[in-house]
Design an enzyme around this catalytic site. Structure first.
Site, PDB file in Angstrom:
ATOM      1  N   HIS A 147      33.818  48.345  30.542  1.00 38.84           N
ATOM      2  CA  HIS A 147      32.885  47.261  30.859  1.00 38.84           C
ATOM      3  C   HIS A 147      31.773  47.770  31.779  1.00 38.84           C
ATOM      4  O   HIS A 147      30.625  47.371  31.655  1.00 38.84           O
ATOM      5  CB  HIS A 147      33.621  46.103  31.540  1.00 38.84           C
ATOM      6  CG  HIS A 147      34.538  45.372  30.612  1.00 38.84           C
ATOM      7  ND1 HIS A 147      34.309  44.083  30.204  1.00 38.84           N
ATOM      8  CD2 HIS A 147      35.681  45.755  29.999  1.00 38.84           C
ATOM      9  CE1 HIS A 147      35.274  43.698  29.380  1.00 38.84           C
ATOM     10  NE2 HIS A 147      36.117  44.696  29.253  1.00 38.84           N
ATOM     11  N   ASP A 149      29.719  39.931  33.762  1.00 34.33           N
ATOM     12  CA  ASP A 149      30.633  40.165  32.657  1.00 34.33           C
ATOM     13  C   ASP A 149      31.364  38.843  32.387  1.00 34.33           C
ATOM     14  O   ASP A 149      31.526  38.017  33.279  1.00 34.33           O
ATOM     15  CB  ASP A 149      31.642  41.229  33.077  1.00 34.33           C
ATOM     16  CG  ASP A 149      32.509  41.692  31.923  1.00 34.33           C
ATOM     17  OD1 ASP A 149      32.178  42.725  31.330  1.00 34.33           O
ATOM     18  OD2 ASP A 149      33.519  41.017  31.619  1.00 34.33           O
TER      19      ASP A 149
END
Ligand SMILES: *[C@@H]1O[C@H](CO)[C@@H](O)[C@H](O)[C@H]1NC(C)=O
Length: 389
Positions: A19, A119
């Site tokens: 990520h 995120d």
């Protein structure tokens, strides 16, 4: 005359390496088109040891002066009964909200913050952004099809009282082929699991954001992109703007000094376009039985393959989350005759058609990223949206 305030965007990735790299690639893309911006990236502590990210962060800091990293302090995680590592990530990010608040306040002393890009796992952060009057965007590091499923989760949830594991149905997510309820990701299977609640809340929060950036491009997933933008995934309210800005592709990380790994030397010796690459992410861990099954399947397929194999998980706190030592392939895999059985699937008609489609998508990806392409337009629209705030 007062000095002109510097303009910044703050990024808040999930701390796991996959990520993080995606978020840094997004930062680089934004900087390419808005070079005067400062990018601040907040790094939450990792809830478990899935490998160190510090060497990567050090390299980015040293090579891209417009990117500054800020480490958020550690927080103590209370024990959880959830069998899913996602719960720990959500919980740790939630407990970090006061620190996030503090960081944003301190950055805003020097910079005008135009946007907080989070995120999907960082959905608790949206409330902080709203409180500080900063437009909160999501960066969905996966494809548009998975975004459709997440956004539509509250609707599916309302339609039944059962957990997915007990449903035995096909679920119709907008723009996505039907998915057997038992095949949904593990943390979604049981609606009594805290992780399920988090994903549900994540869906609510995403729908209320200033926009969602996706690492995909229009023509890769036309059907699902149309479904999302027509509002089918959020039937009870407005759908936020969706920006398909991808594909983001990380440049090679080696600086030339490092030795070329054996597998890459081998790869270079294979015919062009003849090798299948399998990789399931840093937490894509399989049991020995599953590994053997994949190995047998690969062998029978007759393909040349390059497979990132990780050791099967050990049970630490019931969670499959610790970094694993190098696996012993001789122990794990069936006796390694694979080469002998290799059949040239690439010569078959099906293989050819798959390859043709892949190649045409590769060209579509290039077109999306080029001047006037759909991803460039989406990025410009994203910039317009925060500039107006
Ligand atoms: C689900 O039900 C809740 C409670 O009745 C309602 O507020 C919400 O709008 C519903 N969501 C969807 C997507 O239908």
């Amino acid at each position: 005359m007062a000095a002109m305030e510097e303009e910044a965007i703050v990024l808040f990735p999930t701390p796991a390496i996959g990520h993080l790299i995606s978020m840094v690639e997004l930062a680089k893309l934004i900087l390419t088109h808005h070079p005067s911006l400062a990018i601040h990236i907040l790094i939450a502590p990792q809830p478990y040891n899935a490998g160190s990210t510090s060497p990567y962060i050090a390299t980015v800091s040293a090579t891209i002066p417009s990117i500054t990293f800020h480490n958020l302090p550690n927080v103590d995680l209370p024990p959880t009964s959830s069998p899913n590592h996602e719960t720990l990530t959500f919980e740790l990010l939630r407990l970090n909200n006061p620190n996030l608040h503090q960081s944003l306040r301190s950055i805003s002393e020097t910079f005008t913050i135009h946007a907080l890009i989070m995120d999907s796992f960082c959905f608790h952060a949206l409330s902080v952004a709203v409180e500080l009057n900063i437009p909160g965007y999501y960066f969905h590091t996966s494809c548009a099809s998975s975004l459709s499923c997440f956004l539509y989760l509250p609707t599916v949830h309302n339609a039944t009282t059962k957990s997915f594991k007990d449903l035995d149905n096909l679920i119709d997510f907008p723009g996505v082929p039907p998915i057997p309820s038992g095949d949904t990701p593990k943390p979604l299977l049981d609606r009594n699991d805290p992780a399920y609640d988090c994903f549900l809340n994540c869906a609510f929060s995403m729908a209320k954001s200033a926009g969602i950036i996706i690492n995909s491009f229009e023509s890769l997933e036309p059907r699902v992109n149309k479904a999302i933008s027509e509002g089918l995934c959020v039937p009870d309210g407005p759908t936020p703007p969706i920006f398909c800005i991808g594909p983001l592709i990380a440049a090679s990380r080696s600086g030339g000094e490092e030795a070329v790994p054996d597998c890459l030397r081998w790869l270079d010796l294979q015919p062009s376009g003849s090798v299948v690459f399998l990789c399931f992410g840093s937490l894509g861990l399989f049991s020995i039985e599953q590994l053997k099954e994949i190995a047998i399947g690969l062998e029978r397929s007759g393909l040349r393959f390059l497979w990132v194999v990780r050791n099967p998980p050990t049970q630490e706190h019931g969670l499959a989350v610790t970094a694993q030592p190098e696996p012993d392939l001789d122990l794990l895999l069936p006796p390694a005759e694979v080469e002998k059985r290799v059949r040239e699937l690439m010569d078959s008609e099906e293989g050819n058609s798959i390859r043709e489609r892949t190649l045409s998508m590769k060209n579509e990806a290039k077109a999306a990223l080029s001047e006037g392409g759909s991803s460039r337009i989406a990025l410009a629209k994203f910039a317009e949206s925060w500039k107006q705030c």
